[in-house]
Design a protein around this motif. Structure first.
Motif, short mmCIF file in Angstrom:
data_model
loop_
_atom_site.label_atom_id
_atom_site.label_comp_id
_atom_site.label_asym_id
_atom_site.label_seq_id
_atom_site.Cartn_x
_atom_site.Cartn_y
_atom_site.Cartn_z
N PRO A 56 0.79 -1.24 0.00
CA PRO A 56 0.00 0.00 0.00
C PRO A 56 0.82 1.28 0.00
CG PRO A 56 -0.02 -0.98 2.17
CD PRO A 56 0.71 -1.95 1.28
N TYR A 57 2.15 1.19 0.20
CA TYR A 57 2.95 2.40 0.31
C TYR A 57 3.96 2.51 -0.83
CZ TYR A 57 1.52 0.94 4.99
OH TYR A 57 0.80 0.47 6.05
N GLN A 58 4.18 3.73 -1.29
CA GLN A 58 5.25 4.01 -2.25
C GLN A 58 5.96 5.29 -1.82
OE1 GLN A 58 6.25 2.08 -4.55
NE2 GLN A 58 4.54 0.62 -4.70
N TYR A 59 7.27 5.32 -2.05
CA TYR A 59 8.08 6.48 -1.68
C TYR A 59 8.98 6.90 -2.85
CZ TYR A 59 7.02 5.75 3.33
OH TYR A 59 6.40 5.62 4.55
N GLY A 60 9.39 8.14 -2.83
CA GLY A 60 10.37 8.64 -3.78
C GLY A 60 10.91 9.97 -3.28
N LYS A 61 12.18 10.23 -3.55
CA LYS A 61 12.81 11.47 -3.09
C LYS A 61 13.01 12.39 -4.28
CE LYS A 61 16.46 12.96 0.06
NZ LYS A 61 17.61 12.52 0.88
N ALA A 62 12.54 13.63 -4.17
CA ALA A 62 12.58 14.57 -5.29
C ALA A 62 14.02 14.84 -5.73
CB ALA A 62 11.89 15.88 -4.89
N LYS A 110 13.48 20.07 -4.20
CA LYS A 110 14.51 19.04 -4.30
C LYS A 110 14.86 18.51 -2.90
CE LYS A 110 19.27 18.26 -5.85
NZ LYS A 110 20.47 18.86 -6.51
N GLY A 111 14.93 17.19 -2.79
CA GLY A 111 15.30 16.55 -1.54
C GLY A 111 14.13 16.16 -0.66
N GLU A 112 12.92 16.63 -0.99
CA GLU A 112 11.76 16.27 -0.18
C GLU A 112 11.36 14.82 -0.46
OE1 GLU A 112 9.11 19.94 1.09
OE2 GLU A 112 8.91 19.56 -1.07
N MET A 113 10.93 14.14 0.59
CA MET A 113 10.46 12.76 0.45
C MET A 113 8.97 12.76 0.17
SD MET A 113 11.33 9.48 0.58
CE MET A 113 12.60 8.97 1.77
N LEU A 114 8.57 12.07 -0.90
CA LEU A 114 7.16 11.94 -1.25
C LEU A 114 6.69 10.57 -0.82
CD1 LEU A 114 7.15 13.41 -4.88
CD2 LEU A 114 6.96 14.61 -2.69
N PHE A 115 5.50 10.53 -0.26
CA PHE A 115 4.90 9.28 0.20
C PHE A 115 3.49 9.15 -0.38
CE2 PHE A 115 1.66 7.70 3.18
CZ PHE A 115 1.99 6.34 3.18
N GLY A 116 3.20 8.01 -0.97
CA GLY A 116 1.86 7.76 -1.47
C GLY A 116 1.21 6.59 -0.78
N TYR A 117 -0.01 6.80 -0.29
CA TYR A 117 -0.77 5.72 0.34
C TYR A 117 -1.74 5.17 -0.71
CZ TYR A 117 -3.58 3.17 3.77
OH TYR A 117 -4.24 2.19 4.48
N GLN A 118 -1.31 4.08 -1.32
CA GLN A 118 -2.02 3.55 -2.47
C GLN A 118 -3.45 3.12 -2.16
OE1 GLN A 118 -1.49 0.00 -5.77
NE2 GLN A 118 0.23 0.52 -4.48
N ALA A 119 -3.66 2.63 -0.95
CA ALA A 119 -4.99 2.14 -0.58
C ALA A 119 -6.04 3.25 -0.61
CB ALA A 119 -4.93 1.51 0.81
N MET A 120 -5.60 4.52 -0.60
CA MET A 120 -6.54 5.62 -0.78
C MET A 120 -6.49 6.16 -2.21
SD MET A 120 -6.47 7.76 2.82
CE MET A 120 -7.82 8.82 2.30
N ALA A 121 -5.31 6.18 -2.81
CA ALA A 121 -5.18 6.69 -4.18
C ALA A 121 -6.00 5.86 -5.16
CB ALA A 121 -3.71 6.69 -4.59
N THR A 122 -6.07 4.56 -4.94
CA THR A 122 -6.84 3.72 -5.85
C THR A 122 -8.31 3.58 -5.42
OG1 THR A 122 -6.02 1.74 -4.68
CG2 THR A 122 -4.87 2.39 -6.70
N ARG A 123 -8.68 4.37 -4.41
CA ARG A 123 -10.09 4.51 -4.06
C ARG A 123 -10.52 5.97 -4.24
NH1 ARG A 123 -11.61 0.58 1.06
NH2 ARG A 123 -10.18 -1.12 0.60
N ASP A 124 -9.86 6.64 -5.15
CA ASP A 124 -10.15 8.04 -5.42
C ASP A 124 -11.57 8.18 -5.96
OD1 ASP A 124 -10.33 10.63 -6.43
OD2 ASP A 124 -8.25 10.67 -7.11
N PRO A 125 -12.47 8.86 -5.23
CA PRO A 125 -13.87 8.96 -5.69
C PRO A 125 -14.04 9.80 -6.95
CG PRO A 125 -13.50 10.36 -3.77
CD PRO A 125 -12.26 9.55 -3.94
N ARG A 126 -13.01 10.56 -7.33
CA ARG A 126 -13.08 11.32 -8.57
C ARG A 126 -12.78 10.43 -9.78
NH1 ARG A 126 -12.33 16.97 -7.32
NH2 ARG A 126 -12.29 17.36 -9.57
N ILE A 127 -12.27 9.24 -9.51
CA ILE A 127 -11.95 8.28 -10.58
C ILE A 127 -12.89 7.10 -10.57
CG2 ILE A 127 -10.17 6.75 -11.52
CD1 ILE A 127 -9.46 9.70 -11.79
N PHE A 128 -13.13 6.54 -9.37
CA PHE A 128 -13.91 5.31 -9.25
C PHE A 128 -15.25 5.58 -8.57
CE2 PHE A 128 -9.45 3.87 -9.23
CZ PHE A 128 -9.49 2.98 -10.29
#
Length: 472
Positions: free
Chosen positions: A344-350, A367-385
């Motif tokens: 459910p989690y993904q990360y990446g550093k700018a 630059k240098g900021e850490m990005l975090f994505g919580y997939q279990a919410m991103a793939t339940r985006d009500p604007r998409i699904f």
């Protein structure tokens, strides 16, 4: 409104005081609020799907816990763009396990595509899977046959059967046979493979978990589990045991790796990680989720799946092409991967300054900021699904296939393919095929079934309560 016209907004949110803010957020995340509420309350507070917060485990783990959180289907895609984000040592986010767990090597999963060994290792994995494609179906069907036989025996003897326990044995057996060409029971492992791998996995992931042990106060668990990583020596004997078994039986694969310029021990540790962390660890999560959600679909869904599967198998047998013709079965699998992604989690550093966007705003990432994505919410985006929290088995049938580009379980869009230049799971297509095959094997045996589900450290717990056999 085009992406260029979206109004700019400063990223909202707060990480609190140094040190104390991270500890407070960690206690909220694991205990007082829980994972889902931790994100939803902040999203509502800041009226944004993009905001700043801390991600556990926190300050004692030698990595900055501050992240920019991405909770919608649009901003989440930034994490796949390796021209903008670095994927070096971000597999576990704000925690990096000791390389002692992997023989002193940073395995492929921890490498950024810009690092030379990434292309060599991932290319090796992709080639390996391509060469073994004709073994996938027969080996998995053999493993599933043993699983269902044991399941029926347990149901007859006890009235219930733990799918997770049987699934662990099946998954380890399949992966070991696929890579090593021999059953684990015929090696020095005998039947200890799954247990040994579970302890090795726990040693690496424990700071990202909560155990919920009865009568152990949460503050006590938090202090020991999230401040002090488990030292490798506690699980070394288990790792050495299954590493030795893999090394003994990998044979030709290690020779092929040497031809690519890889040292035999580096190749072996990487293959063990691929087998244990990626494959076995993934199957521990994805298959129980598959059974849980299809069971929740009820007898009506089961009738439709059984009819489709039996008709196609009767006419065309069980082949990759036949599996691809089962439109409802395919959709039912994709919907599980959408609603309960195994990672459910993904990360990446700018890598640089750049802008991201959600549905309403654009935001400047530094630059240098850490990005975090919580997939279990991103793939339940009500604007998409539509009805995003509901399991809709035929969501991706027909026109619904257009939504597959918003299914991200494999660290990439479902419509993309893994390459040496990206971080998408090399076994993406294999996982989807095995999930379809599991449903095929299930409904060639049973008309319907009932389960009881709950939560485990990794994914869902599933206990079979009954099966209704198919009489053809």
């Amino acid at each position: 409104m085009s992406s260029e016209e979206l109004p700019g907004r400063e990223i909202p949110g707060s990480v609190g005081l140094p040190f104390f803010g991270a500890i407070a957020d960690r206690l909220s995340y694991f205990y007082s609020q829980g994972e889902l509420k931790y994100f939803t309350t902040r999203m509502e507070k800041y009226k944004s799907t993009v905001f700043r917060c801390n991600m556990p485990p926190g300050p004692f783990m030698a990595r900055d816990p501050r992240v920019v959180c991405l909770l919608d289907a649009l901003s989440f895609q930034t994490l796949f763009d390796t021209s903008k984000v670095e994927k070096r040592d971000v597999l576990d986010g704000t925690f990096v396990p000791s390389t002692a767990f992997t023989g002193g090597y940073r395995t492929c999963a921890y490498l950024d595509p810009s690092e030379p060994n990434h292309a060599i290792l991932k290319g090796f994995f992709l080639s390996l899977l391509a060469k073994k494609h004709d073994q996938f179906i027969p080996l998995f069907r053999h493993a599933m046959s043993a699983l269902f036989s044991s399941l029926e025996d347990e149901l007859a003897a006890k009235g219930t059967s733990s799918f997770n326990d049987l699934n662990d044995v099946m998954a380890f057996d399949f992966v070991f046979r696929l890579l090593c060409g021999v059953a684990p029971a015929e090696t020095s492992l005998v039947r200890d493979g799954p247990k040994s791998m579970d302890l090795w996995l726990f040693g690496q992931l424990s700071p990202l978990m909560t155990l919920g042990i009865k009568y152990v106060p949460s503050f006590l668990e938090d202090f020991f589990l999230h401040n002090f990583p488990i030292p490798f020596f506690l699980v070394r004997s288990y790792y050495d045991k299954f590493y030795s078994a893999f090394e003994t039986h990998l044979g030709k694969l290690l020779e092929e790796a040497a031809e690519l310029g890889l040292q035999p021990d580096e190749a072996c540790h990487n293959l063990v990680f691929l087998a244990g962390f990626n494959a076995y660890g993934g199957m521990k999560s994805v298959f129980p989720a598959l059974i849980k959600w299809v069971a929740a679909g009820g007898a009506g869904l089961h009738v439709r799946l059984a009819a489709e599967i039996r008709a196609v198998v009767k006419e065309k047998g069980i082949t990759p092409a036949a599996l691809n013709e089962m439109s409802l079965t395919k959709s039912a699998v994709y919907e599980v991967l959408r609603i309960e992604p195994s990672v459910p989690y993904q990360y990446g550093k700018a890598k640089q300054d750049f802008k991201i966007q959600n549905h309403e705003n654009s935001f400047l990432i530094k630059k240098g900021e850490m990005l975090f994505g919580y997939q279990a919410m991103a793939t339940r985006d009500p604007r998409i699904f539509e009805n995003p929290d509901d399991y809709v088995a035929d969501r991706f049938v027909g026109e619904g296939e257009k939504l597959l580009k918003y299914v991200y379980w494999s660290n990439g869009r479902e419509t993309d393919d893994p390459t040496v230049e990206n971080k998408q799971c090399p076994g993406k297509d294999l996982v989807v095929m095995l999930c379809r095959l599991m449903l095929v094997e299930l409904f060639l045996r049973y008309d319907t079934f009932e389960v009881e589900s709950g939560k485990l450290l990794l994914g869902s717990s599933v206990t079979f309560k009954s099966v209704t056999k198919y009489s053809n």
